[in-house]
Scaffold this motif. Structure first.
Motif, PDB file in Angstrom:
ATOM      1  N   ILE A   1      42.986  51.759  30.999  1.00  0.00           N
ATOM      2  CA  ILE A   1      42.444  50.345  30.867  1.00  0.00           C
ATOM      3  C   ILE A   1      42.707  50.022  32.202  1.00  0.00           C
ATOM      4  O   ILE A   1      41.802  49.269  32.934  1.00  0.00           O
ATOM      5  CB  ILE A   1      43.160  49.659  29.651  1.00  0.00           C
ATOM      6  CG1 ILE A   1      42.327  49.988  28.470  1.00  0.00           C
ATOM      7  CG2 ILE A   1      42.692  48.131  30.072  1.00  0.00           C
ATOM      8  CD1 ILE A   1      43.177  49.682  27.286  1.00  0.00           C
ATOM      9  N   VAL A   2      43.916  50.106  32.923  1.00  0.00           N
ATOM     10  CA  VAL A   2      44.060  49.485  34.085  1.00  0.00           C
ATOM     11  C   VAL A   2      43.195  50.206  35.366  1.00  0.00           C
ATOM     12  O   VAL A   2      42.842  49.522  36.335  1.00  0.00           O
ATOM     13  CB  VAL A   2      45.475  49.808  34.469  1.00  0.00           C
ATOM     14  CG1 VAL A   2      45.952  49.360  35.914  1.00  0.00           C
ATOM     15  CG2 VAL A   2      46.574  48.782  33.727  1.00  0.00           C
ATOM     16  N   SER A   3      42.865  51.500  35.099  1.00  0.00           N
ATOM     17  CA  SER A   3      42.244  52.228  36.077  1.00  0.00           C
ATOM     18  C   SER A   3      40.731  51.567  35.947  1.00  0.00           C
ATOM     19  O   SER A   3      39.926  51.353  37.064  1.00  0.00           O
ATOM     20  CB  SER A   3      42.196  53.571  35.725  1.00  0.00           C
ATOM     21  OG  SER A   3      43.550  54.081  35.708  1.00  0.00           O
ATOM     22  N   VAL A   4      40.203  51.497  34.911  1.00  0.00           N
ATOM     23  CA  VAL A   4      38.658  51.059  34.668  1.00  0.00           C
ATOM     24  C   VAL A   4      38.744  49.500  35.103  1.00  0.00           C
ATOM     25  O   VAL A   4      37.764  49.179  36.029  1.00  0.00           O
ATOM     26  CB  VAL A   4      38.343  51.099  33.068  1.00  0.00           C
ATOM     27  CG1 VAL A   4      36.938  50.513  32.984  1.00  0.00           C
ATOM     28  CG2 VAL A   4      38.087  52.647  32.879  1.00  0.00           C
ATOM     29  N   VAL A   5      39.484  48.711  34.679  1.00  0.00           N
ATOM     30  CA  VAL A   5      39.495  47.311  35.327  1.00  0.00           C
ATOM     31  C   VAL A   5      39.578  47.128  36.628  1.00  0.00           C
ATOM     32  O   VAL A   5      38.946  46.316  37.211  1.00  0.00           O
ATOM     33  CB  VAL A   5      40.788  46.533  34.482  1.00  0.00           C
ATOM     34  CG1 VAL A   5      40.877  45.054  35.209  1.00  0.00           C
ATOM     35  CG2 VAL A   5      40.308  46.324  32.916  1.00  0.00           C
ATOM     36  N   GLY A   6      40.429  48.103  37.388  1.00  0.00           N
ATOM     37  CA  GLY A   6      40.803  48.037  38.763  1.00  0.00           C
ATOM     38  C   GLY A   6      39.314  48.344  39.550  1.00  0.00           C
ATOM     39  O   GLY A   6      38.980  47.879  40.438  1.00  0.00           O
ATOM     40  N   LEU A   7      38.782  49.531  39.012  1.00  0.00           N
ATOM     41  CA  LEU A   7      37.354  50.163  39.446  1.00  0.00           C
ATOM     42  C   LEU A   7      36.337  48.929  39.371  1.00  0.00           C
ATOM     43  O   LEU A   7      35.722  48.568  40.623  1.00  0.00           O
ATOM     44  CB  LEU A   7      36.900  51.171  38.669  1.00  0.00           C
ATOM     45  CG  LEU A   7      37.573  52.602  39.330  1.00  0.00           C
ATOM     46  CD1 LEU A   7      37.072  53.790  38.126  1.00  0.00           C
ATOM     47  CD2 LEU A   7      37.105  52.888  40.604  1.00  0.00           C
ATOM     48  N   LEU A   8      36.442  48.045  38.473  1.00  0.00           N
ATOM     49  CA  LEU A   8      35.313  47.107  37.961  1.00  0.00           C
ATOM     50  C   LEU A   8      35.716  46.070  39.165  1.00  0.00           C
ATOM     51  O   LEU A   8      34.709  45.385  39.640  1.00  0.00           O
ATOM     52  CB  LEU A   8      35.264  46.447  36.639  1.00  0.00           C
ATOM     53  CG  LEU A   8      34.735  47.601  35.616  1.00  0.00           C
ATOM     54  CD1 LEU A   8      34.803  46.917  34.213  1.00  0.00           C
ATOM     55  CD2 LEU A   8      33.276  47.707  35.940  1.00  0.00           C
ATOM     56  N   LEU A   9      36.959  45.634  39.245  1.00  0.00           N
ATOM     57  CA  LEU A   9      37.401  44.426  40.164  1.00  0.00           C
ATOM     58  C   LEU A   9      36.888  44.907  41.375  1.00  0.00           C
ATOM     59  O   LEU A   9      36.179  44.095  42.529  1.00  0.00           O
ATOM     60  CB  LEU A   9      38.884  44.187  40.149  1.00  0.00           C
ATOM     61  CG  LEU A   9      39.205  43.397  38.939  1.00  0.00           C
ATOM     62  CD1 LEU A   9      40.740  43.256  38.619  1.00  0.00           C
ATOM     63  CD2 LEU A   9      38.514  42.128  38.895  1.00  0.00           C
ATOM     64  N   ALA A  10      37.135  46.332  41.963  1.00  0.00           N
ATOM     65  CA  ALA A  10      36.940  46.837  43.314  1.00  0.00           C
ATOM     66  C   ALA A  10      35.296  46.633  43.750  1.00  0.00           C
ATOM     67  O   ALA A  10      34.919  46.324  44.620  1.00  0.00           O
ATOM     68  CB  ALA A  10      37.406  48.274  43.539  1.00  0.00           C
ATOM     69  N   PHE A  11      34.645  47.188  42.513  1.00  0.00           N
ATOM     70  CA  PHE A  11      33.328  46.902  42.704  1.00  0.00           C
ATOM     71  C   PHE A  11      32.583  45.293  42.689  1.00  0.00           C
ATOM     72  O   PHE A  11      32.080  45.199  43.756  1.00  0.00           O
ATOM     73  CB  PHE A  11      32.513  47.799  41.430  1.00  0.00           C
ATOM     74  CG  PHE A  11      30.971  47.834  41.655  1.00  0.00           C
ATOM     75  CD1 PHE A  11      30.410  48.498  42.177  1.00  0.00           C
ATOM     76  CD2 PHE A  11      30.185  46.483  40.700  1.00  0.00           C
ATOM     77  CE1 PHE A  11      28.982  48.518  42.162  1.00  0.00           C
ATOM     78  CE2 PHE A  11      28.866  46.712  40.626  1.00  0.00           C
ATOM     79  CZ  PHE A  11      28.272  47.517  41.518  1.00  0.00           C
ATOM     80  N   GLY A  12      33.412  44.629  41.988  1.00  0.00           N
ATOM     81  CA  GLY A  12      32.914  43.211  42.123  1.00  0.00           C
ATOM     82  C   GLY A  12      33.110  42.460  43.605  1.00  0.00           C
ATOM     83  O   GLY A  12      32.348  41.770  44.165  1.00  0.00           O
TER      84      GLY A  12
END
Lengths: 183, 110
Positions: free
Chosen positions: B52-63
């Motif tokens: 979950i932390v990895s996926v949220v991190g990826l989404l934040l980086a994309f945003g």
């Protein structure tokens, strides 16, 4: 008032309640450990390790338990699979470690106190399938249909294992009969 | 086939031995199993948390990346859809999904 087995199972299925599962372990640990001790020919440490694996797998798989068979039957089938997987990985089963299976009777010059040992020795010469079938059908007094469910074998095969196991035990322990106590 | 009468003595002997030592005391066995289960549950929770932390991190980086490049997040998502046709988007999307799937499986593997 004690909580029923069905209620405990429902709690584990719905909430993964570890306390409820702990209660189920307390109720069935003796049966499962006894079964595995028989299968491992009295290797207590190994039997307890396998029993622990059995309960861990049961906890993980309890959500799939539908109550079609009894909970004990379901637990025994997991224990049987855990036992088989253990020896499948080792490619050898306990009976393979028996140096030489006696063709004739085991020691029959014994006191009443030694009969248990002689019986265990005779049981250890049976194949795992025969030992399991004998244990379930004759010692646990389960039906052959239940044994068939637990072992995942056709009913006819279970009957065959019971009969062959009995025949072999009868040969090995013939001294008991001659002694007259059980005859 | 073994005659029932001939093995009755054997069946009685097997039952008598079983009845005589049927119960095994718990002696901490159930506590040990519950501790092992608790450890597995904790490990399972930690693996999910990692995902979950990895996926949220990826989404934040994309945003963050899209905002820094002067686009809104919606524009950043819509941009490749307008630039490339489906013959590119579908295979690339499939490969990306597979990689994410393999990554999650590896992370959850016991």
């Amino acid at each position: 008032m004690a909580i029923s087995e069905e209620q405990l199972i429902a709690r584990v299925q719905k909430k993964r309640c570890q306390h409820a599962f702990g209660e189920l372990i307390k109720r069935y640990q003796s049966d499962v450990r006894q079964l595995l001790r028989k299968l491992t020919s009295g290797d207590l440490a190994l039997a307890d390790d396998l029993a622990q694996d059995t309960f861990i797998k049961a906890f993980k798989g309890l959500k799939n338990f539908r109550g079609e068979s009894g909970f004990k039957t379901w637990l025994f089938s997991i224990a049987w699979n855990v036992y088989r997987d253990h020896y499948r990985a080792k490619k050898r089963r306990p009976e393979d470690y028996v140096d030489e299976v006696p063709d004739s009777e085991v020691e029959t010059d014994f006191s009443a106190g030694m009969k248990r040992e002689a019986l265990d020795e005779a049981l250890s010469t049976l194949s795992s399938d025969q030992r399991m079938a004998i244990y379930l059908c004759l010692q646990q007094e389960m039906t052959q249909a239940e044994a068939s469910t637990i072992m995942g074998l056709p009913l006819g095969t279970v009957k065959s294992h019971v009969n062959r196991g009995k025949a072999k035990l009868a040969t090995l322990l013939a001294g008991w009969r001659r002694e007259g106590e059980y005859g | 086939m073994v005659n029932k009468l001939e093995t009755q003595w054997l069946e009685e002997a097997l039952k008598s031995v079983e009845v005589s030592d049927n119960y095994i005391d718990d002696n901490g066995f159930s506590t040990g199993v519950m501790e092992a289960i608790a450890q597995e549950e904790t490990a399972r929770f930690l693996r999910w948390r990692k995902i979950i932390v990895s996926v949220v991190g990826l989404l934040l980086a994309f945003g963050l990346f899209s905002i820094m490049s002067g686009h809104s997040v919606a524009e950043a998502i819509a941009e490749p859809l307008t630039r490339y046709d489906w013959t590119t988007i579908v295979p690339v999307g499939a490969i990306f999904s597979l990689l994410v799937s393999f990554g999650c499986t590896a992370a959850l593997k016991e």
